[in-house]
Design a protein around this motif. Structure first.
Motif, short mmCIF file in Angstrom:
data_model
loop_
_atom_site.label_atom_id
_atom_site.label_comp_id
_atom_site.label_asym_id
_atom_site.label_seq_id
_atom_site.Cartn_x
_atom_site.Cartn_y
_atom_site.Cartn_z
N GLY A 179 0.80 -1.22 0.00
CA GLY A 179 0.00 0.00 0.00
C GLY A 179 0.83 1.26 0.00
O GLY A 179 0.39 2.30 -0.50
N THR A 180 2.04 1.20 0.54
CA THR A 180 2.92 2.36 0.52
C THR A 180 3.59 2.52 -0.83
O THR A 180 3.76 3.63 -1.34
CB THR A 180 4.01 2.24 1.61
OG1 THR A 180 3.38 2.04 2.88
CG2 THR A 180 4.85 3.50 1.69
N MET A 181 3.97 1.40 -1.44
CA MET A 181 4.74 1.46 -2.69
C MET A 181 3.89 1.61 -3.94
O MET A 181 4.32 2.22 -4.92
CB MET A 181 5.59 0.19 -2.83
CG MET A 181 6.78 0.15 -1.90
SD MET A 181 7.87 -1.26 -2.27
CE MET A 181 6.94 -2.61 -1.54
N ILE A 182 2.70 1.05 -3.95
CA ILE A 182 1.94 0.99 -5.20
C ILE A 182 1.25 2.32 -5.46
O ILE A 182 0.05 2.45 -5.43
CB ILE A 182 0.94 -0.18 -5.17
CG1 ILE A 182 0.43 -0.49 -6.55
CG2 ILE A 182 -0.18 0.07 -4.22
CD1 ILE A 182 -0.31 -1.79 -6.64
N GLY A 183 2.06 3.32 -5.70
CA GLY A 183 1.55 4.66 -5.94
C GLY A 183 2.23 5.31 -7.11
O GLY A 183 1.75 5.30 -8.24
N ALA A 184 3.42 5.87 -6.84
CA ALA A 184 4.12 6.66 -7.86
C ALA A 184 4.40 5.86 -9.12
O ALA A 184 4.30 6.38 -10.24
CB ALA A 184 5.42 7.21 -7.28
N GLY A 185 4.76 4.59 -8.97
CA GLY A 185 5.13 3.79 -10.13
C GLY A 185 4.01 3.59 -11.13
O GLY A 185 4.25 3.36 -12.31
N ILE A 186 2.76 3.70 -10.69
CA ILE A 186 1.63 3.51 -11.59
C ILE A 186 0.89 4.82 -11.84
O ILE A 186 0.43 5.07 -12.96
CB ILE A 186 0.66 2.46 -11.01
CG1 ILE A 186 1.32 1.07 -11.05
CG2 ILE A 186 -0.66 2.44 -11.77
CD1 ILE A 186 0.48 -0.04 -10.47
N ALA B 201 -7.08 -3.02 9.29
CA ALA B 201 -8.31 -3.40 8.59
C ALA B 201 -8.54 -2.49 7.39
O ALA B 201 -8.88 -2.96 6.29
CB ALA B 201 -9.50 -3.34 9.54
N LEU B 202 -8.36 -1.18 7.59
CA LEU B 202 -8.53 -0.24 6.47
C LEU B 202 -7.52 -0.55 5.36
O LEU B 202 -7.87 -0.56 4.18
CB LEU B 202 -8.36 1.19 6.96
CG LEU B 202 -8.40 2.26 5.86
CD1 LEU B 202 -9.80 2.34 5.25
CD2 LEU B 202 -7.97 3.63 6.40
N GLN B 203 -6.28 -0.80 5.76
CA GLN B 203 -5.23 -1.07 4.77
C GLN B 203 -5.55 -2.32 3.96
O GLN B 203 -5.39 -2.33 2.73
CB GLN B 203 -3.89 -1.24 5.49
CG GLN B 203 -2.67 -1.14 4.61
CD GLN B 203 -2.38 0.29 4.19
OE1 GLN B 203 -3.10 1.21 4.52
NE2 GLN B 203 -1.33 0.47 3.42
N ASN B 204 -6.03 -3.36 4.61
CA ASN B 204 -6.36 -4.60 3.91
C ASN B 204 -7.48 -4.38 2.89
O ASN B 204 -7.40 -4.86 1.75
CB ASN B 204 -6.78 -5.69 4.91
CG ASN B 204 -5.63 -6.18 5.76
OD1 ASN B 204 -4.47 -5.92 5.46
ND2 ASN B 204 -5.94 -6.89 6.82
N VAL B 205 -8.52 -3.66 3.29
CA VAL B 205 -9.65 -3.41 2.39
C VAL B 205 -9.24 -2.53 1.22
O VAL B 205 -9.53 -2.83 0.05
CB VAL B 205 -10.81 -2.76 3.16
CG1 VAL B 205 -11.91 -2.31 2.19
CG2 VAL B 205 -11.39 -3.74 4.18
#
Length: 463
Positions: A34-41, A173-177
């Motif tokens: 969740g932290t990484m899957i941002g800028a790269g996409i 829980a929020l992060q998982n969802v």
């Protein structure tokens, strides 16, 4: 505070945790992903594919390899020292209090800066979703002296902080969802577009050869996009919250890098094959939205915007949580005021540390100027990664009695040596302003290290 304390044979590292270990493997994995899957996409595809075409996928593959060179040493250290603070704790216990203080304070700054950047992005994506859906006529909406995007980011920051104070399991829980929904959207988009590019389904959209500008831009683009992988170490920062750390920490760190790396490579292959480099380059941050529009129409564009909304929310959530744990560890070592190490009697969370991290983040979001802070955060993380690899080399060489990791970094010593060299080398390719600000923060941390103990003495002794 012991100004010269370093870990040795007489200084075992406690394995028990003052925090409740409520974060499981899935929760730890989603913190990293969740932290990484941002800028790269959602930021880099236009710029990267504009430089190298589909060959930009090699740039992201190189970034993933470098990230693994750091993730593997970090995983070993985390199983030996599953404590809050992650890299700060590893460096302070192996290289000494001074390097630890510089790294730890830098890590705290870096995580807060990154959190603010993500929350501003969250607000911008929220406005873009409303605009694409026809609810708003323009993406430039102001409410009083601030933009609507900034206001949304502030509200989200307050909400995430409050939720974490009320229990780490809430943040998990929020992060998982959020990450689950994000991956589901990306899976649909990447599957449909990949089938089209390959000519299996729909009209083939391949617009260019694999390396239309040659392979020269691949390495320079790799230095640019490596910031997309600054996130796996956040798992180590919350190690004291993770259940079964001997098993879950290595799996989550390595697994998050591999999963995100695969998604990045596939995304860049598709984006680079859809538009010519000179066409996709000027699209900038909207490139991936336009790629989705080609394959799935307006619904695809809205879907990717929602995915961007989820990505920035998950990144902010993980970064605020990690920032509070870095502050908690610094306070436990008497490097910052003792309140940051106090736990809520009701919820078992470091409520003062969370309030401070979230509060500063919200103030930075309200300023609306976070772009430079994001790259400074990358600078500070790269310094941390380099020192983590050096810490492993020192501990493996000395082998103190307390150092008994359940996971050992493969390829030692080549892997940590390569990880350290790559981390420090990438700093060279950053903007001069980011290098300057990162250095200033390091000097501030140095000054704080020497001055804060004197302040403790003036006020009647140790904290």
């Amino acid at each position: 505070m012991d100004m010269t304390a370093v870990a040795d044979d007489s200084q075992p590292v406690a394995s028990e945790s003052d925090l409740d270990r409520t974060v499981g493997l899935m929760g730890a994995l989603t913190v990293g992903v969740g932290t990484m899957i941002g800028a790269g996409i959602f930021v880099f595809p236009g710029l990267a594919a504009g430089r190298a075409g589909p060959a930009a996928s090699l740039s992201f593959a190189i970034g993933a390899v470098i990230a693994l060179l750091v993730a593997l040493p970090t995983a070993e250290l985390a199983t030996a020292m599953p404590k809050s603070g992650g890299g700060y704790y590893f460096v302070s216990r192996s290289l000494g209090a001074l390097p630890g203080a510089i790294v730890g304070i830098g890590l705290g700054f870096g995580l807060v800066f990154a959190s603010a950047f993500y929350l501003v992005g969250f607000g911008e994506y929220a406005i873009s979703v409303l605009s694409e859906a026809g609810v708003l006529e323009s993406t430039t909406v102001t409410i009083g002296p601030v933009t609507a995007a900034v206001l949304i980011g502030v509200v989200a920051g307050v909400g995430l902080t409050a939720m974490s104070i009320l229990g780490t399991e809430n943040a998990e829980a929020l992060q998982n969802v959020v990450v689950g929904l994000l991956l589901a959207i990306l899976a649909v988009f990447l599957s449909v577009s990949a089938l089209d590019v390959l000519g299996i389904y729909g009209d083939t959209q391949r617009a260019t050869g694999f390396a239309p500008k040659g392979y020269g831009p691949v390495l320079t683009t790799a230095a640019l996009v490596f910031t997309s992988y600054l996130g796996f170490a956040q798992i180590a920062t919350i190690a004291e919250d993770v259940a079964e750390p001997d098993r879950n920490l290595p799996l989550a760190m390595v697994g998050s890098v591999v999963l995100v790396g695969v998604l990045y490579v596939v995304t860049l292959l598709i984006a680079g094959s859809t538009f010519e480099p000179d066409t996709i380059g000027p699209m900038g941050e909207t490139a991936i939205v336009e790629v989705a529009r080609v394959y799935l129409g307006p619904v695809g564009a809205i879907g990717i915007l929602i995915a961007g909304l989820l990505a920035t929310l998950s990144s902010a959530n993980a970064s605020i949580l990690s920032a509070s744990r870095a502050l908690y560890a610094l306070s436990a070592d008497d490097l910052i005021p003792p309140q940051a190490a106090q736990l809520s009697h009701r919820y078992g969370t470091p409520h003062f540390a969370l309030t401070f991290a979230g509060g500063v983040t919200v103030l930075l979001v309200a300023s609306g100027r976070t772009e430079v802070l994001a790259e400074v955060a990358s600078f500070l993380h790269l310094v941390l990664y380099g020192f983590i690899c050096v810490a492993l080399l020192k501990l493996r060489h000395e082998r103190p009695d307390w150092y008994t990791p359940s996971f050992e970094c493969p390829g030692y010593p080549a892997v940590p040596v390569a990880g350290a060299l790559a981390s420090f080398a990438l700093i060279y390719y950053m903007q001069p302003l980011s290098q300057l600000l990162g250095t200033v923060i390091g000097l501030v941390a140095l000054g704080w290290y020497f001055l804060y103990p004197d302040e403790i003495a003036l006020n009647g002794g140790s904290t």
